[in-house]
Design a protein around this motif. Structure first.
Motif, PDB file in Angstrom:
ATOM      1  N   ALA A   1      10.177  -9.685  -4.104  1.00 53.82           N
ATOM      2  CA  ALA A   1      11.332  -9.418  -4.963  1.00 53.82           C
ATOM      3  C   ALA A   1      12.326  -8.486  -4.277  1.00 53.82           C
ATOM      4  CB  ALA A   1      10.872  -8.803  -6.287  1.00 53.82           C
ATOM      5  N   ILE A   2      11.813  -7.486  -3.548  1.00 54.07           N
ATOM      6  CA  ILE A   2      12.695  -6.577  -2.813  1.00 54.07           C
ATOM      7  C   ILE A   2      13.544  -7.358  -1.807  1.00 54.07           C
ATOM      8  CG2 ILE A   2      12.724  -4.756  -1.053  1.00 54.07           C
ATOM      9  CD1 ILE A   2      12.227  -3.610  -3.779  1.00 54.07           C
ATOM     10  N   LEU A   3      12.912  -8.303  -1.108  1.00 59.46           N
ATOM     11  CA  LEU A   3      13.650  -9.094  -0.116  1.00 59.46           C
ATOM     12  C   LEU A   3      14.690  -9.979  -0.792  1.00 59.46           C
ATOM     13  CD1 LEU A   3      10.852 -10.154   2.416  1.00 59.46           C
ATOM     14  CD2 LEU A   3      12.244  -8.097   2.364  1.00 59.46           C
ATOM     15  N   ARG A   4      14.319 -10.629  -1.879  1.00 60.34           N
ATOM     16  CA  ARG A   4      15.280 -11.482  -2.587  1.00 60.34           C
ATOM     17  C   ARG A   4      16.460 -10.673  -3.110  1.00 60.34           C
ATOM     18  NH1 ARG A   4      10.585 -14.349  -4.376  1.00 60.34           N
ATOM     19  NH2 ARG A   4      10.633 -16.481  -3.519  1.00 60.34           N
TER      20      ARG A   4
ATOM     21  N   LEU B   1       4.146  -9.628  -5.138  1.00 60.75           N
ATOM     22  CA  LEU B   1       5.272 -10.059  -5.952  1.00 60.75           C
ATOM     23  C   LEU B   1       6.458  -9.113  -5.768  1.00 60.75           C
ATOM     24  CD1 LEU B   1       2.548 -11.050  -7.412  1.00 60.75           C
ATOM     25  CD2 LEU B   1       3.926 -11.163  -9.489  1.00 60.75           C
ATOM     26  N   GLY B   2       6.147  -7.818  -5.770  1.00 58.28           N
ATOM     27  CA  GLY B   2       7.195  -6.820  -5.636  1.00 58.28           C
ATOM     28  C   GLY B   2       7.856  -6.831  -4.268  1.00 58.28           C
TER      29      GLY B   2
ATOM     30  N   ARG C   1       0.832  -1.205   0.000  1.00 55.05           N
ATOM     31  CA  ARG C   1       0.000   0.000   0.000  1.00 55.05           C
ATOM     32  C   ARG C   1       0.868   1.258   0.000  1.00 55.05           C
ATOM     33  NH1 ARG C   1      -1.829  -0.293   4.739  1.00 55.05           N
ATOM     34  NH2 ARG C   1      -0.535   1.361   5.634  1.00 55.05           N
ATOM     35  N   VAL C   2       1.880   1.276   0.888  1.00 58.98           N
ATOM     36  CA  VAL C   2       2.738   2.460   1.014  1.00 58.98           C
ATOM     37  C   VAL C   2       3.420   2.794  -0.304  1.00 58.98           C
ATOM     38  CG1 VAL C   2       4.876   3.309   2.067  1.00 58.98           C
ATOM     39  CG2 VAL C   2       3.127   2.228   3.493  1.00 58.98           C
ATOM     40  N   TYR C   3       4.041   1.792  -0.922  1.00 61.81           N
ATOM     41  CA  TYR C   3       4.798   2.081  -2.136  1.00 61.81           C
ATOM     42  C   TYR C   3       3.918   2.080  -3.378  1.00 61.81           C
ATOM     43  CZ  TYR C   3       8.898   2.357   0.660  1.00 61.81           C
ATOM     44  OH  TYR C   3       9.797   2.788   1.597  1.00 61.81           O
TER      45      TYR C   3
ATOM     46  N   GLU D   1       1.048   3.568  -3.409  1.00 60.85           N
ATOM     47  CA  GLU D   1       0.586   4.960  -3.435  1.00 60.85           C
ATOM     48  C   GLU D   1       1.653   5.890  -3.985  1.00 60.85           C
ATOM     49  OE1 GLU D   1      -0.602   5.703   0.578  1.00 60.85           O
ATOM     50  OE2 GLU D   1      -2.523   4.645   0.378  1.00 60.85           O
ATOM     51  N   LYS D   2       2.924   5.486  -3.870  1.00 56.57           N
ATOM     52  CA  LYS D   2       4.031   6.284  -4.424  1.00 56.57           C
ATOM     53  C   LYS D   2       4.269   5.955  -5.905  1.00 56.57           C
ATOM     54  CE  LYS D   2       6.621   6.196  -0.015  1.00 56.57           C
ATOM     55  NZ  LYS D   2       6.754   7.618   0.310  1.00 56.57           N
ATOM     56  N   LYS D   3       3.523   4.979  -6.425  1.00 54.07           N
ATOM     57  CA  LYS D   3       3.684   4.530  -7.817  1.00 54.07           C
ATOM     58  C   LYS D   3       5.091   4.001  -8.072  1.00 54.07           C
ATOM     59  CE  LYS D   3      -0.461   6.075  -8.762  1.00 54.07           C
ATOM     60  NZ  LYS D   3      -1.604   5.139  -8.891  1.00 54.07           N
ATOM     61  N   GLN D   4       5.587   3.212  -7.116  1.00 55.02           N
ATOM     62  CA  GLN D   4       6.903   2.618  -7.285  1.00 55.02           C
ATOM     63  C   GLN D   4       6.899   1.208  -6.698  1.00 55.02           C
ATOM     64  OE1 GLN D   4       8.915   5.528  -4.398  1.00 55.02           O
ATOM     65  NE2 GLN D   4      10.087   3.649  -3.982  1.00 55.02           N
ATOM     66  N   THR D   5       7.902   0.440  -7.038  1.00 55.58           N
ATOM     67  CA  THR D   5       8.039  -0.909  -6.500  1.00 55.58           C
ATOM     68  C   THR D   5       8.401  -0.826  -5.014  1.00 55.58           C
ATOM     69  OG1 THR D   5       8.864  -1.644  -8.646  1.00 55.58           O
ATOM     70  CG2 THR D   5       9.278  -3.099  -6.765  1.00 55.58           C
ATOM     71  N   PRO D   6       7.712  -1.651  -4.184  1.00 57.01           N
ATOM     72  CA  PRO D   6       6.772  -2.715  -4.503  1.00 57.01           C
ATOM     73  C   PRO D   6       5.316  -2.250  -4.356  1.00 57.01           C
ATOM     74  CG  PRO D   6       7.464  -2.948  -2.237  1.00 57.01           C
ATOM     75  CD  PRO D   6       8.133  -1.713  -2.754  1.00 57.01           C
ATOM     76  N   SER D   7       4.508  -2.574  -5.315  1.00 56.41           N
ATOM     77  CA  SER D   7       3.084  -2.263  -5.238  1.00 56.41           C
ATOM     78  C   SER D   7       2.229  -3.523  -5.177  1.00 56.41           C
ATOM     79  CB  SER D   7       2.665  -1.400  -6.429  1.00 56.41           C
ATOM     80  OG  SER D   7       2.851  -2.092  -7.648  1.00 56.41           O
ATOM     81  N   THR D   8       2.892  -4.680  -5.203  1.00 58.02           N
ATOM     82  CA  THR D   8       2.194  -5.965  -5.113  1.00 58.02           C
ATOM     83  C   THR D   8       2.968  -6.889  -4.173  1.00 58.02           C
ATOM     84  OG1 THR D   8       3.449  -6.952  -6.927  1.00 58.02           O
ATOM     85  CG2 THR D   8       1.424  -5.764  -7.512  1.00 58.02           C
TER      86      THR D   8
END
Length: 405
Positions: A177-180, A173-174, A160-162, A164-171
């Motif tokens: 992916a950030i953690l990996r 999946l994202g 939700r936080v990101y 709303e910023k229109k950046q990864t992660p927005s799902t």
């Protein structure tokens, strides 16, 4: 000077209750626990009459935002989330703690003497946590465990936080992916660091990757904020992939996969249990989850997530969990030895045992009876709180400097 708490119903947690027991304290540590006949009390020891009370170790809230999210202060007192970088492993909760926040006195009133203070769940990786006592004049003398874990979040909050910023992660999946990506970079960083050291060459220090390297090396636990069962499974898969020491935080739907958590010996810091079903991922919240998890063989602790639930209500959550099926002995362990052991703090806190910190609370009776209260609280052997019957309220030891006159 030594101090002896005598004549109470002593509940060591790790050990059988002792009627008319004695807890001997010296230099901030527990020296002995036993019957009056078992414990050799020095002649010059200060005696604390505990007759008619239950004597227990101080409770532990293993997931709180005490001091970093101050009550009633609005944005000015909220330093919980640095939501400008999805990977905040370099951020440290200690840098935002205000020890004069009223919540610390509330903690004492609820018999809570130790907390693990954590960044929030706005980022996939929120930052480093810290273990502190709930009384002290500054954070310098409150800290008992400077390096405990790193807070991470899966699920609705970071997406939700990101988003709303229109950046990864927005799902979801994202977020995964950030953690990996973060742990893959940390592995590469470790390899480059080791190569530079083997050749005697300097290497550039990256605070974010240094922190994640400590997680990979098992020096820091990975505190995973997660509610939904599918997100808990994602947390398990990521832990398998990178080999870190996983602790589930919240675990709202953990009871739906209790067998999987038990098989993997993954502990759960459960709660908060009093809040409404305020978002989709907590719609299956139930007070029955504590009992279900414990009976499946999962080690549980209970949290208030203060200030989500006032920290002095910690024991009330345990009491209501007992009402809905949690064994009373396990309920007390969920407030003491369990949170200590699941975060590697059981060599310092969690039970009344020689060698541990002298964090001791005298209760008017069984703390799982909501009509009972903490009467006297000792932190490192120092009495820092008492309930004043005349005033009808608790009184904490003053934290402020008083100029001599």
């Amino acid at each position: 000077m030594a101090k002896a708490i005598v004549g109470g119903h002593v509940v060591p947690i790790d050990g059988d209750p002792i009627e008319g027991g004695t807890v001997l304290i010296d230099d901030g540590k527990i020296v002995a626990v036993g019957t009056e006949a078992d414990v050799d009390i020095p002649e010059d020891a200060e005696l604390v009459d505990a007759a008619g009370t239950w004597v227990l170790p101080g409770f532990i809230d293993a997931h709180a935002h005490l001091g970093v999210h101050e009550e009633g202060e609005g944005w000015a007192g909220n330093d919980t989330n640095e939501m400008t970088d999805p990977n905040g492993a370099r951020f440290r909760a200690i840098d935002g703690i205000d020890p004069y926040e009223s919540g610390f006195d509330d903690a004492l009133a609820g018999g809570v003497t130790s907390v693990v203070i954590k960044p929030g769940s706005g980022n996939p990786i929120g930052g480093q946590t810290i273990g502190v006592k709930t009384w002290g004049r500054s954070i310098l003398d409150m800290v008992f465990a400077e390096h405990v874990s790193v807070k991470s979040a899966l699920g609705e909050n970071p997406k939700r936080v990101y988003g709303e910023k229109k950046q990864t992660p927005s799902t979801r999946l994202g977020v995964a992916a950030i953690l990996r990506e973060a742990f893959t970079k940390a592995r590469n960083y470790q390899a480059k660091r080791a190569h530079a050291e083997s050749e005697g060459k300097p290497h550039e220090v990256d605070l974010t990757l240094e922190t994640l390297s400590k997680v990979l090396d098992g020096e820091l636990y990975w505190d995973q904020h997660v509610h939904r069962a599918d997100d808990i499974v994602t947390a398990l898969r990521l832990a398998d992939e990178f080999g870190y020491k996983l602790v589930i935080n919240h675990g709202t739907e953990g009871h739906l996969i209790a067998d999987l958590l038990a098989e993997r010996d993954v502990p759960v810091i459960l709660g908060p249990l009093f809040t409404t079903k305020s978002k989709v991922e907590v719609r299956n919240r139930t007070l029955r989850s504590a009992g279900i998890l414990a009976r499946a063989g999962v080690k549980i602790a209970i949290t208030t997530d203060h200030p989500v639930i006032p920290i002095n209500f910690l024991v009330y959550q345990a009491a209501l969990a007992v009402k809905d099926g949690l064994d009373p002995a396990t309920a007390l362990r969920s407030l003491t030895v369990n949170p200590a052991s699941m975060l590697g703090l059981d060599g310092q806190i969690g039970s009344l045992k020689p060698g541990l910190d002298a964090d001791v609370v005298l209760w008017s009776g069984d703390p799982l009876d909501v009509m009972n209260r903490a009467l006297r609280v000792f932190v490192r052997g120092d009495e820092v709180y008492h309930f004043d019957e005349t005033l009808g309220e608790g009184v904490s030891k003053d934290r402020r400097y008083r100029e001599a006159r």
